[in-house]
Design an enzyme around this catalytic site. Structure first.
Site, PDB file in Angstrom:
ATOM      1  CG  ASP A 228      -2.032  -0.728   1.305  1.00  0.00           C
ATOM      2  OD1 ASP A 228      -2.562  -0.913   0.211  1.00  0.00           O
ATOM      3  OD2 ASP A 228      -2.473  -1.139   2.386  1.00  0.00           O
TER       4      ASP A 228
ATOM      5  CG  ASP B  14      -7.050  -4.658   1.579  1.00  0.00           C
ATOM      6  OD1 ASP B  14      -7.281  -4.598   0.359  1.00  0.00           O
ATOM      7  OD2 ASP B  14      -6.708  -3.675   2.264  1.00  0.00           O
TER       8      ASP B  14
ATOM      9  CG  ASP C  86      -5.696  -0.566   5.073  1.00  0.00           C
ATOM     10  OD1 ASP C  86      -6.404  -1.003   4.143  1.00  0.00           O
ATOM     11  OD2 ASP C  86      -5.178   0.563   5.055  1.00  0.00           O
TER      12      ASP C  86
END
Ligand code: ADP
Ligand code: MG
Length: 905
Positions: free
Chosen positions: A331, A625, A621
């Site tokens: 990310d 996901d 997170d």
């Protein structure tokens, strides 16, 4: 109590609490009355049973049998020294059992300490204030605030909710999320599946909820069934299986050899008792007693070291997989960047203003009041207290917007939130509905692409006009310009709602575009170095973000992830049109960034990389996901911003959300594998000088150079701590300068066997035999001469043989610290346990050689200085030969690498 049938207010009253929560005093009282909101641990096997288990392992059993045979032999033919052998073997079983027990105890303690590092916290309303509390402190009557991705901490009754869906899979097995509403349930609704009930152990799949706790701890539905699920055992890692397999193999092999030689010895006419000692000696020499406990301890201590570097390992096997990671999909926000946001720039009515510009602020606040209203109220922040001051808890980006808004406009502290369509990473926007004096309004913020398409009008200079193509393209240009500087850009929009509005998707249509906000989120300072390390270690880093392509690219450039002029940037939109083979080709590109991708696309990227035989680590997170986290080889969840659901799905959790911590963990993972090889090499090496004396004894009819007791003194005594020391070495500075280990690579491979048995071991054996004969010869012994077991010359000679092995192993422990690096290039003081181990070796050596007790137990006699002068140079020879081998190994591999065309070093 049928709490699900009551209206919300009655439900609250029935638990003698209020909408603003319990008082702190009352909460404490209830905590005493009802106990902590946790499930009592299922009682484990009693201590003494677990202690006993240590003495019934395969190796212990082998040794028990050996001891039993020795005692039987003593009874059969007294005076052959068999009783002493028996007693020694028993002592060995006890010592090694206690050592294993201690190691396992350490393992358990460490794991227990680690599990406390990430307490589950809940937002609780008490005395009208929100605070984060450990979930254990919840009591019936508490009001909790839950959001998407949270675990439900206790059995609750929903009293206010926006778009709430729960995932009940853990309790009912039903995998589709179910809608939950605050209203009272019908007469025939069941309590368990009640539409306003949230059960402990389930999770919030979507929406936001305020809920009333009515059962905690063992009184929850989950508590009632928990004893069924708790007993599931700890997963054994492939590495541990491999070690278990390996040591079993070696053990069986040892017994076979022992028996074979016993038979051959008898046929060759060796007396029964000699042949018997011989067989037991071989078995004891070859059985790797300390291997398994040392391995487990090495793994667990590695997880402890990782925890110190802010990585919490949830599944022990990941420690090994980590070391072979070849790709990290990461990310951006919060992982590569600090997630500390400030509004830098706003674009209103087509004009850019710096957010710090005081002089314009009042003017703008008048003409663009709705813009600031969106910034002020469209969020999921919770007002709470931290270190005694009022703060907003939640997304830093939303805090930054609120901060900007309160500086610009004055407004009542709150307009009541009537409804909400929550943010989710796939929609990339959020809308809330508020009650204002002018009537209900909808406020919306999100990624510009997702918001501007919903806008038909634009606010400019206090007037609302049609949002023409010209203004749209201006907006796009302004967005690009901000994104290009690495800013995260949000579009803000709003719409007054008719009084008769209804909750539906159409709410978010026909919006008025209010403006753009550009937020700065600086990269974490440690990240560029971590990226550099990855590149050096042959690990690819791929940014997979929900943010805009230009923002992603600007940040990537800043942290050194992109160094070329033109990286391949694949947007989610493009990715949707990619076929699998197109995606595969794209992934061959050296620099690639995925931007504006959704969670299911992240999953697709992980799959594609796995197809390419990559070992993939992926961060995440959100709730969405979870599948990608589960599917990757290593799922990494965020400890701070991550949801409970993501953490549950992950193999490891970053306590500081920091990318650099992933790289540290990989380094530790690689080190563990190397360390296990180090101690394997070390203990396999001493098996050879323990075995050779027996072969010589039988083939050449010489006195037995090393007794079984002496072998045990090395295996269980002198070498125990040094071996453990090798198992917990800190990562070698060079470990991140090599490409990742192939997944096919086995722990126990030919180079390791050759080096341990046929190089280090053989040199040690030669030295040990030389030491033995040197003492015999200088005492006037001639070949063929028989010596009594208690002949002083014989006692001295075996002492010399044993001492040589110990001395060689003292040197060898330093040689084993690296497969290819010279000992002179390593800091000898990095590992204090090895030095303690060396101290133990020397102490035991002196005890065995020079004390009456030691002499009596181990069948030795003090050896002379002359013998030492003969023995010690062999240690030097071992160092020189191994250094030479390492030098050759280094230069030969360098040569090979240089010859391979196209290999980038
Ligand atoms: P990242 O990969 O940077 O963490 P996210 O998936 O969190 O991206 O977010 C994707 C996009 O959604 C962001 O670029 C932003 O435009 C928008 N966004 C993020 N958080 C919020 C929020 N709380 N409310 C509205 N929009 C948001
Ligand atoms: Mg995010």
């Amino acid at each position: 109590m049928q709490i699900h049938k009551l209206p919300a207010t009655d439900a609250i009253a029935s638990l003698r609490t209020t909408l603003s929560g319990l008082s702190n005093v009352e909460a404490q009282r209830r905590l005493r009355e009802y106990g902590a909101n946790s499930l009592a641990q299922v009682s484990r096997k009693p201590l003494w049973l677990r202690f006993l288990k240590e003495f019934t392992q395969l190796f212990s059993i082998i040794l028990w049998i050996a001891a039993g045979l020795a005692f039987m032999a003593e009874w059969w033919a007294p005076g052959q020294g068999m009783a002493r052998l028996g007693i020694t073997v028993v002592v060995v079983i006890l010592v090694s059992g206690i050592f294993s027990f201690w190691q396992e105890h350490r393992v358990e303690q460490t794991l227990a300490a680690l599990s406390k590092l990430l307490p589950q916290q809940v937002d609780v309303l008490r005395e009208g204030k929100t605070s984060r509390l450990p979930r254990e402190q919840l009591v019936p009557g508490d009001i909790v605030l839950l959001a998407q991705g949270d675990h439900v901490p206790a059995d609750c009754r929903l009293i206010e909710g926006f778009g709430v869906k729960v995932n009940n899979a853990a309790i009912t097995g039903e995998s589709l999320p179910q809608t939950r509403e605050a209203g009272p349930a019908g007469e025939d609704d069941q309590a368990l599946g009640g539409k306003n009930i949230l059960l402990a152990g389930t999770s919030i799949a979507a929406g936001e909820a305020k809920a009333l706790v009515f059962a905690t701890g063992p009184r929850t539905e989950f508590g009632k069934i928990a004893h069924l699920t708790q007993s599931s055992g700890q997963a054994t890692s492939p590495l541990r299986q491999e070690i278990a397999h390996l040591s079993r193999l070696i053990g069986i092999f040892a017994i076979l050899i022992g028996l074979t030689f016993f038979v051959i010895g008898r046929i060759a006419g060796i007396p029964l008792w000699d042949a018997f000692i011989f067989a037991i000696g071989i078995i004891i020499a070859m059985v790797p007693e300390g291997l398994q406990p040392t391995l487990t301890l090495a793994l667990v201590l590695a997880t402890q070291r990782m925890a110190r570097r802010n990585v919490l390992i949830r599944h022990l096997p990941s420690v090994e997989t980590l070391g072979s990671t070849t790709v990290i999909c990461t990310d951006k926000t919060g992982t590569l960047t600090k997630n500390i946001m400030t509004v830098k720039q706003v674009v209103l009515g087509g004009t850019s203003y710096s957010a710090g510009d005081q002089s314009k602020r009042e003017l703008l606040a008048k003409d663009y009041r709705p813009f600031f209203m969106v910034a002020r109220f469209c969020h999921d922040l919770r007002e709470g207290e931290q270190h005694g001051s009022q703060v907003f808890l939640g997304d830093p980006m939303e805090s930054a917007l609120v901060e900007m808004a309160v500086q610009a406009i004055s407004s009542p502290s709150d307009y009541r939130k009537l409804d909400e369509i929550p943010f989710d990473a796939d929609r990339m926007r959020q809308s809330t509905v508020h009650e204002t004096p002018e009537g209900p309004v909808l406020l919306c913020k999100g990624a510009p692409e997702m918001v501007t398409t919903l806008c038909t009008r634009i606010l400019t200079g206090g007037k609302i006009i049609v949002f023409q193509e010209e203004a749209r393209s201006e907006t796009r240009t302004a967005q690009e310009a901000m994104a290009f500087q690495g800013m995260r850009v949000l579009a803000l929009a709003y719409r007054p709602l008719p009084v008769s509005w209804q909750h539906d998707a159409a709410m978010e249509e026909d919006l008025i575009f209010a403006g753009l906000a550009g937020l700065e989120d600086p990269p974490r300072p440690e990240v560029p170095e971590a990226i550099r390390k990855c590149h050096q270690a042959g690990i690819r880093v791929i940014m997979v973000t929900g943010d805009h392509p230009s923002t992603a690219q600007a940040i990537a450039r800043e942290i050194g992830l992109v160094r070329s002029g033109k990286p391949l940037v694949v947007s989610g939109e493009k990715l949707r049109d990619f076929s699998d083979s197109q995606l595969g080709l794209a992934l061959d590109e050296t620099e690639i960034i995925f931007a504006r991708v959704t969670a299911d696309q992240k999953m697709r990227i992980v799959e594609a990389l796995k197809q390419k035989q990559q070992v993939v680590a992926v961060t995440g997170d959100g709730v969405n996901d979870a599948p990608a986290l589960k599917n990757a080889h290593i799922g990494i969840a965020m400890g701070i911003t991550g949801t409970d659901v993501a953490r549950e799905a992950a193999d490891m959790v970053l306590l500081d959300d920091n990318f650099a911590s992933i790289v540290n963990a990989i380094e530790e993972g690689r080190a563990v594998f190397e360390n296990i090889r180090k101690f394997l090499t070390y203990i396999l090496a001493h098996n050879v000088p323990e075995l050779i004396p027996y072969l010589a004894f039988m083939l050449f009819r010489i006195p037995l150079p090393l007794s079984p007791i002496q072998i045990l003194s090395v295996d269980m005594g002198t070498d125990s701590l040094t071996a453990l020391g090798l198992g917990i070495e800190k990562p070698d500075p060079k470990v991140m300068e090599q490409p990742p280990r192939s997944q096919q690579e086995r722990l126990f491979n030919w180079p390791l066997v050759l080096r341990a048995y046929f190089f280090l071991g053989l040199i040690e054996a030669v030295a040990a035999m030389a030491g033995f004969f040197f003492v015999l010869q200088s005492g006037g012994w001639l070949y063929g001469q028989k010596l009594a077991m208690d002949d002083p010359l014989y006692l001295q000679a075996t002492a010399a043989c044993l001492s040589t092995i110990i001395v060689m192993q003292i040197v060898n422990v330093f040689l084993c610290r690296s497969r290819s690096r010279s000992i002179f290039s390593m800091n000898p003081f990095r590992n204090s346990l090895i030095w303690w181990g060396v101290l133990l070796e020397i102490t035991l050596l002196l005890f065995i050689d020079y004390t009456p007790w030691g002499n009596a137990i181990f069948g030795t006699a003090p050896i002379s200085g002359k013998a030492w002068l003969f023995i010690l140079p062999f240690a030097l020879v071992l160092v020189v030969l191994e250094e030479l081998r390492k030098w050759l190994a280094r230069n030969l591999t360098n040569l090979c690498i240089r010859q391979k065309p196209g290999y980038k070093v």
